[in-house]
Design a protein around this motif. Structure first.
Motif, PDB file in Angstrom:
ATOM      1  N   ILE A  82     -13.896  -0.439  -4.020  1.00 30.84           N
ATOM      2  CA  ILE A  82     -13.051   0.549  -4.688  1.00 30.84           C
ATOM      3  C   ILE A  82     -13.164   0.409  -6.202  1.00 30.84           C
ATOM      4  CG2 ILE A  82     -10.652   1.218  -5.111  1.00 30.84           C
ATOM      5  CD1 ILE A  82     -10.186   0.597  -2.080  1.00 30.84           C
ATOM      6  N   ASP A  83     -13.229  -0.814  -6.694  1.00 31.04           N
ATOM      7  CA  ASP A  83     -13.401  -1.030  -8.134  1.00 31.04           C
ATOM      8  C   ASP A  83     -14.704  -0.405  -8.628  1.00 31.04           C
ATOM      9  OD1 ASP A  83     -11.025  -2.408  -8.348  1.00 31.04           O
ATOM     10  OD2 ASP A  83     -11.963  -4.400  -8.389  1.00 31.04           O
ATOM     11  N   GLU A  84     -15.767  -0.559  -7.845  1.00 29.65           N
ATOM     12  CA  GLU A  84     -17.076  -0.069  -8.258  1.00 29.65           C
ATOM     13  C   GLU A  84     -17.315   1.392  -7.873  1.00 29.65           C
ATOM     14  OE1 GLU A  84     -20.237  -2.803  -7.348  1.00 29.65           O
ATOM     15  OE2 GLU A  84     -19.066  -4.497  -8.102  1.00 29.65           O
ATOM     16  N   HIS A  85     -16.540   1.885  -6.912  1.00 29.32           N
ATOM     17  CA  HIS A  85     -16.666   3.275  -6.449  1.00 29.32           C
ATOM     18  C   HIS A  85     -15.260   3.866  -6.305  1.00 29.32           C
ATOM     19  CE1 HIS A  85     -20.908   2.590  -5.426  1.00 29.32           C
ATOM     20  NE2 HIS A  85     -20.502   1.415  -4.958  1.00 29.32           N
ATOM     21  N   PRO A  86     -14.583   4.148  -7.409  1.00 28.48           N
ATOM     22  CA  PRO A  86     -13.191   4.610  -7.332  1.00 28.48           C
ATOM     23  C   PRO A  86     -13.007   5.863  -6.477  1.00 28.48           C
ATOM     24  CG  PRO A  86     -13.895   4.384  -9.631  1.00 28.48           C
ATOM     25  CD  PRO A  86     -15.053   4.023  -8.768  1.00 28.48           C
ATOM     26  N   HIS A  87     -14.053   6.667  -6.348  1.00 25.33           N
ATOM     27  CA  HIS A  87     -13.970   7.870  -5.523  1.00 25.33           C
ATOM     28  C   HIS A  87     -13.901   7.544  -4.027  1.00 25.33           C
ATOM     29  CE1 HIS A  87     -18.155   6.814  -6.246  1.00 25.33           C
ATOM     30  NE2 HIS A  87     -18.477   7.419  -5.123  1.00 25.33           N
ATOM     31  N   TRP A  88     -14.063   6.280  -3.654  1.00 29.11           N
ATOM     32  CA  TRP A  88     -13.955   5.855  -2.257  1.00 29.11           C
ATOM     33  C   TRP A  88     -12.545   5.368  -1.910  1.00 29.11           C
ATOM     34  CZ3 TRP A  88     -18.851   2.336  -1.247  1.00 29.11           C
ATOM     35  CH2 TRP A  88     -20.005   3.133  -1.295  1.00 29.11           C
ATOM     36  N   VAL A  89     -11.631   5.411  -2.842  1.00 34.02           N
ATOM     37  CA  VAL A  89     -10.307   4.807  -2.634  1.00 34.02           C
ATOM     38  C   VAL A  89      -9.627   5.309  -1.360  1.00 34.02           C
ATOM     39  CG1 VAL A  89      -8.979   6.428  -4.072  1.00 34.02           C
ATOM     40  CG2 VAL A  89      -8.186   4.072  -3.762  1.00 34.02           C
ATOM     41  N   SER A  90      -9.775   6.568  -1.041  1.00 33.92           N
ATOM     42  CA  SER A  90      -9.094   7.106   0.148  1.00 33.92           C
ATOM     43  C   SER A  90      -9.756   6.664   1.453  1.00 33.92           C
ATOM     44  CB  SER A  90      -9.036   8.631   0.087  1.00 33.92           C
ATOM     45  OG  SER A  90     -10.347   9.171   0.105  1.00 33.92           O
ATOM     46  N   ALA A  91     -10.940   6.107   1.382  1.00 30.07           N
ATOM     47  CA  ALA A  91     -11.654   5.681   2.590  1.00 30.07           C
ATOM     48  C   ALA A  91     -11.164   4.330   3.111  1.00 30.07           C
ATOM     49  CB  ALA A  91     -13.155   5.618   2.331  1.00 30.07           C
ATOM     50  N   PHE A  92     -10.512   3.565   2.262  1.00 30.91           N
ATOM     51  CA  PHE A  92     -10.091   2.219   2.633  1.00 30.91           C
ATOM     52  C   PHE A  92      -8.581   2.102   2.596  1.00 30.91           C
ATOM     53  CE2 PHE A  92     -14.315   1.756   0.792  1.00 30.91           C
ATOM     54  CZ  PHE A  92     -14.956   1.024   1.772  1.00 30.91           C
ATOM     55  N   GLU A  93      -8.030   1.471   3.611  1.00 29.64           N
ATOM     56  CA  GLU A  93      -6.596   1.177   3.617  1.00 29.64           C
ATOM     57  C   GLU A  93      -6.419  -0.253   3.115  1.00 29.64           C
ATOM     58  OE1 GLU A  93      -2.962   0.356   6.738  1.00 29.64           O
ATOM     59  OE2 GLU A  93      -4.587   1.681   7.362  1.00 29.64           O
ATOM     60  N   LEU A  94      -5.686  -0.375   2.030  1.00 30.73           N
ATOM     61  CA  LEU A  94      -5.443  -1.698   1.464  1.00 30.73           C
ATOM     62  C   LEU A  94      -3.978  -2.055   1.640  1.00 30.73           C
ATOM     63  CD1 LEU A  94      -7.398  -1.462  -1.898  1.00 30.73           C
ATOM     64  CD2 LEU A  94      -8.158  -2.455   0.260  1.00 30.73           C
ATOM     65  N   ARG A  95      -3.756  -3.296   1.953  1.00 36.06           N
ATOM     66  CA  ARG A  95      -2.391  -3.804   2.041  1.00 36.06           C
ATOM     67  C   ARG A  95      -2.145  -4.705   0.847  1.00 36.06           C
ATOM     68  NH1 ARG A  95      -4.019  -4.620   7.834  1.00 36.06           N
ATOM     69  NH2 ARG A  95      -3.274  -2.729   8.839  1.00 36.06           N
ATOM     70  N   ARG A  96      -0.888  -4.915   0.569  1.00 30.53           N
ATOM     71  CA  ARG A  96      -0.520  -5.814  -0.517  1.00 30.53           C
ATOM     72  C   ARG A  96      -1.003  -7.215  -0.171  1.00 30.53           C
ATOM     73  NH1 ARG A  96       3.452  -9.152  -2.281  1.00 30.53           N
ATOM     74  NH2 ARG A  96       4.653  -9.155  -0.369  1.00 30.53           N
ATOM     75  N   ARG A  97      -1.587  -7.872  -1.142  1.00 34.65           N
ATOM     76  CA  ARG A  97      -2.075  -9.234  -0.931  1.00 34.65           C
ATOM     77  C   ARG A  97      -0.925 -10.208  -0.942  1.00 34.65           C
ATOM     78  NH1 ARG A  97      -6.831 -11.059  -4.406  1.00 34.65           N
ATOM     79  NH2 ARG A  97      -6.815 -12.651  -2.813  1.00 34.65           N
ATOM     80  N   ARG A  98      -0.979 -11.167  -0.017  1.00 34.27           N
ATOM     81  CA  ARG A  98       0.065 -12.209   0.053  1.00 34.27           C
ATOM     82  C   ARG A  98      -0.275 -13.394  -0.844  1.00 34.27           C
ATOM     83  NH1 ARG A  98       0.286 -12.232   6.464  1.00 34.27           N
ATOM     84  NH2 ARG A  98      -1.823 -12.808   6.022  1.00 34.27           N
ATOM     85  N   ALA A  99      -1.566 -13.647  -1.032  1.00 35.87           N
ATOM     86  CA  ALA A  99      -1.988 -14.821  -1.815  1.00 35.87           C
ATOM     87  C   ALA A  99      -3.199 -14.464  -2.631  1.00 35.87           C
ATOM     88  CB  ALA A  99      -2.306 -15.989  -0.880  1.00 35.87           C
ATOM     89  N   ALA A 100      -3.469 -15.281  -3.625  1.00 35.74           N
ATOM     90  CA  ALA A 100      -4.626 -15.040  -4.497  1.00 35.74           C
ATOM     91  C   ALA A 100      -5.851 -15.538  -3.889  1.00 35.74           C
ATOM     92  CB  ALA A 100      -4.428 -15.689  -5.855  1.00 35.74           C
TER      93      ALA A 100
END
Length: 100
Positions: A82-100
């Motif tokens: 997503i960082d490298e292809h921002p136009h793909w953002v809707s293709a991936f479901e991201l959840r909030r990260r619990r840890a680094a």
């Protein structure tokens, strides 16, 4: 369950993000392969992509697999895509990260 079995990051003292960065730096071909696979799926009309499915497909494609290809890295690869292809953002479901 022993710590080493629950999560290798606990055994090494390194976070999953640190392990991912090391793995990614040593295996740039993995990201490139996942990126190509995602682009192909989107080009054929897919609107959602599962990095876990891409991981499994990659494992089947590589004759001897990739040592260290850890399912814990799927979210980090999705975020990188997503960082490298921002136009793909809707293709991936991201959840909030619990840890680094």
């Amino acid at each position: 369950m022993p710590t080493a079995i629950r999560g290798s990051h606990r055994a090494t003292g390194r976070s999953i993000t640190e392990q991912f960065r090391t793995f990614d730096a040593r295996n740039p071909h993995v990201y490139r392969a996942l990126e190509r696979m995602a682009a192909r799926r989107l080009a054929t009309g897919a609107t959602r992509i599962s990095l876990k499915n891409l991981f499994e497909d990659l494992r089947r494609q590589l004759p001897h697999g990739v040592a260290g290809l850890n399912n814990n890295y799927t979210a980090l690869y999705a975020r990188r895509m997503i960082d490298e292809h921002p136009h793909w953002v809707s293709a991936f479901e991201l959840r909030r990260r619990r840890a680094a």
